[in-house]
Design a protein around this motif. Structure first.
Motif, PDB file in Angstrom:
ATOM      1  N   HIS A 199      10.628   3.635   5.323  1.00 45.62           N
ATOM      2  CA  HIS A 199      11.728   3.685   6.289  1.00 45.62           C
ATOM      3  C   HIS A 199      13.030   3.162   5.697  1.00 45.62           C
ATOM      4  O   HIS A 199      13.938   2.787   6.448  1.00 45.62           O
ATOM      5  CB  HIS A 199      11.368   2.869   7.532  1.00 45.62           C
ATOM      6  N   SER A 219      11.564   9.789   2.091  1.00 50.28           N
ATOM      7  CA  SER A 219      10.797   8.739   2.779  1.00 50.28           C
ATOM      8  C   SER A 219       9.306   8.874   2.495  1.00 50.28           C
ATOM      9  O   SER A 219       8.627   7.885   2.187  1.00 50.28           O
ATOM     10  CB  SER A 219      11.059   8.811   4.284  1.00 50.28           C
ATOM     11  N   VAL A 220       8.774  10.102   2.582  1.00 50.22           N
ATOM     12  CA  VAL A 220       7.348  10.319   2.309  1.00 50.22           C
ATOM     13  C   VAL A 220       7.031  10.019   0.846  1.00 50.22           C
ATOM     14  O   VAL A 220       5.992   9.412   0.527  1.00 50.22           O
ATOM     15  CB  VAL A 220       6.959  11.771   2.668  1.00 50.22           C
ATOM     16  N   LYS A 230      16.055  13.614   3.702  1.00 48.79           N
ATOM     17  CA  LYS A 230      15.703  12.255   4.133  1.00 48.79           C
ATOM     18  C   LYS A 230      14.196  12.125   4.339  1.00 48.79           C
ATOM     19  O   LYS A 230      13.587  11.137   3.919  1.00 48.79           O
ATOM     20  CB  LYS A 230      16.448  11.918   5.427  1.00 48.79           C
ATOM     21  N   THR A 231      13.573  13.109   4.969  1.00 54.46           N
ATOM     22  CA  THR A 231      12.133  13.061   5.225  1.00 54.46           C
ATOM     23  C   THR A 231      11.327  13.104   3.934  1.00 54.46           C
ATOM     24  O   THR A 231      10.376  12.335   3.757  1.00 54.46           O
ATOM     25  CB  THR A 231      11.723  14.232   6.132  1.00 54.46           C
ATOM     26  N   TRP A 270      12.810  23.682  10.432  1.00 52.43           N
ATOM     27  CA  TRP A 270      13.227  23.488   9.039  1.00 52.43           C
ATOM     28  C   TRP A 270      13.635  24.793   8.369  1.00 52.43           C
ATOM     29  O   TRP A 270      14.330  24.767   7.352  1.00 52.43           O
ATOM     30  CB  TRP A 270      12.080  22.837   8.243  1.00 52.43           C
ATOM     31  N   ASP A 301      22.178  10.068   9.085  1.00 49.55           N
ATOM     32  CA  ASP A 301      22.048  10.464  10.489  1.00 49.55           C
ATOM     33  C   ASP A 301      23.406  10.839  11.085  1.00 49.55           C
ATOM     34  O   ASP A 301      23.513  11.807  11.851  1.00 49.55           O
ATOM     35  CB  ASP A 301      21.429   9.316  11.289  1.00 49.55           C
ATOM     36  N   ASP A 341      15.756   5.135   6.814  1.00 54.22           N
ATOM     37  CA  ASP A 341      15.828   5.204   8.270  1.00 54.22           C
ATOM     38  C   ASP A 341      16.639   4.017   8.791  1.00 54.22           C
ATOM     39  O   ASP A 341      16.136   3.155   9.503  1.00 54.22           O
ATOM     40  CB  ASP A 341      14.416   5.212   8.870  1.00 54.22           C
ATOM     41  N   GLY A 398      18.507  16.464   6.841  1.00 51.23           N
ATOM     42  CA  GLY A 398      17.346  15.838   7.471  1.00 51.23           C
ATOM     43  C   GLY A 398      16.074  16.022   6.664  1.00 51.23           C
ATOM     44  O   GLY A 398      15.254  15.111   6.559  1.00 51.23           O
ATOM     45  N   ILE A 399      15.895  17.204   6.070  1.00 48.34           N
ATOM     46  CA  ILE A 399      14.723  17.456   5.230  1.00 48.34           C
ATOM     47  C   ILE A 399      14.743  16.551   4.008  1.00 48.34           C
ATOM     48  O   ILE A 399      13.715  15.983   3.611  1.00 48.34           O
ATOM     49  CB  ILE A 399      14.672  18.939   4.807  1.00 48.34           C
TER      50      ILE A 399
END
Length: 322
Positions: A250, A302-303, A298-299, A55, A275, A253, A295-296
């Protein structure tokens, strides 16, 4: 009553047993379990925590040929670019739209199918329908998208043939060439592949409902539909809430395979997801820092959604995951 018969005071609220402290003796007694958990722990550390080191690329102008100490640190430059880039905002819209469609369609169809299967009294037909419904889960997405592509083709696609035979359309529709149909096609494909597999948990939860509740409802004059809505659904409510909390995390996702394999140049404005964005910028153009920032993002989202859903469920007095 016990106090009257025995003359002794009965403690109706016994104290809970204190949690056993972790000591070397306890560890030695459970060393087999500890050794069995070591491979799983190593797997989690290796594939879930070690990659987080990557990251750091999102805060650098990362160049593969340079060592870590030689990289140029740029702070939040790539994150600022993401939220001002029209391409990323477009793929974020597509990801959210397809994620929400999959989320709602997946829940509604899985619960509905589980309720219908639960009402089938003939065990043979129930097992047959259930087996047929979850067989697509074991197919790879490359096969599923191939089936979807053939079914939606203009020349001999079964969807166009059926619709024309029913006089619902006058001429074949270019399903995979028009962006306005793309999100619905992805949602329908995902439901067809996963709905049978998703019903397994709900059917297991329905099997644990006390049969006496159905008998009491029948005595009160409840028909099948009333028993479904007043006995079955409340009985599996905790399972629904837990699975819903897990699924909310998700939403972004959507996956890489379905949009990538079904998408084409004519539907790129509707099919690109986060993605695919990461793939194009990270590998296609070598901009690893921007791809890592995507990507960070998105993560983190989601969290955040997972924690928010869990907190909301707790505030409403429902089951919660954490």
């Amino acid at each position: 009553m016990d106090e009257i018969l025995t003359g002794k005071k009965v403690n109706r609220h016994p104290k809970r047993k204190k949690k056993q402290p972790i000591t070397m003796t306890l560890i030695k007694n459970q060393k087999q379990l500890i050794w069995m958990s070591v491979p799983l722990l190593l797997y989690i550390v290796l594939f879930a925590y070690v990659p987080v080191w990557g990251w750091t690329m999102a805060f650098q102008d990362y160049k593969p040929a340079k060592a870590f100490g030689e990289q140029t640190w740029v702070g939040l430059k790539h994150f600022k670019f993401l939220f001002t880039d029209d391409t990323f905002l477009r793929v974020l819209r597509n990801t959210l739209a397809m994620g929400l469609i999959n989320f709602f369609l997946g829940f509604i169809t899985a619960i509905t199918l589980a309720l219908l299967l639960n009402e089938i009294k003939n065990v043979f037909w129930k097992r047959t329908v259930q087996t047929i419904s979850y067989l697509p889960h074991f197919l790879s997405w490359i096969i599923v998208t191939g089936i979807v592509g053939v079914s939606l083709s203009v020349n001999d696609g079964i969807i166009n043939i059926v619709l024309m035979k029913l006089y619902l359309i006058d001429s074949p529709i270019l399903w995979l060439s028009e962006g306005k149909y793309f999100w619905g096609i992805v949602g329908a494909s995902t439901v067809w592949k996963e709905v049978g597999w998703s019903t397994i948990i709900y059917l297991a939860a329905m099997a644990s409902i006390d049969p006496a509740l159905y008998e009491a409802a029948e005595i009160d004059g409840a028909n099948r539909y009333k028993k479904m809505f007043n006995v079955t659904l409340p009985g599996i409510k905790p399972t629904i809430v837990i699975l819903m909390i897990m699924s909310i995390g998700h939403v972004l996702d959507v996956g890489f395979e379905v949009p990538y394999l079904l998408g084409n140049g004519l539907t790129v404005d509707w099919s690109d997801t986060i993605d695919i964005f990461v793939l194009k910028y990270g590998i296609g153009q070598g901009n690893y820092s921007l791809a890592t920032a995507g990507g960070i993002f998105k993560t983190v989202v989601s969290v955040t959604l997972l924690l928010l859903a869990n907190w909301t469920s707790k505030r409403l007095g429902e089951e919660r995951l954490l």
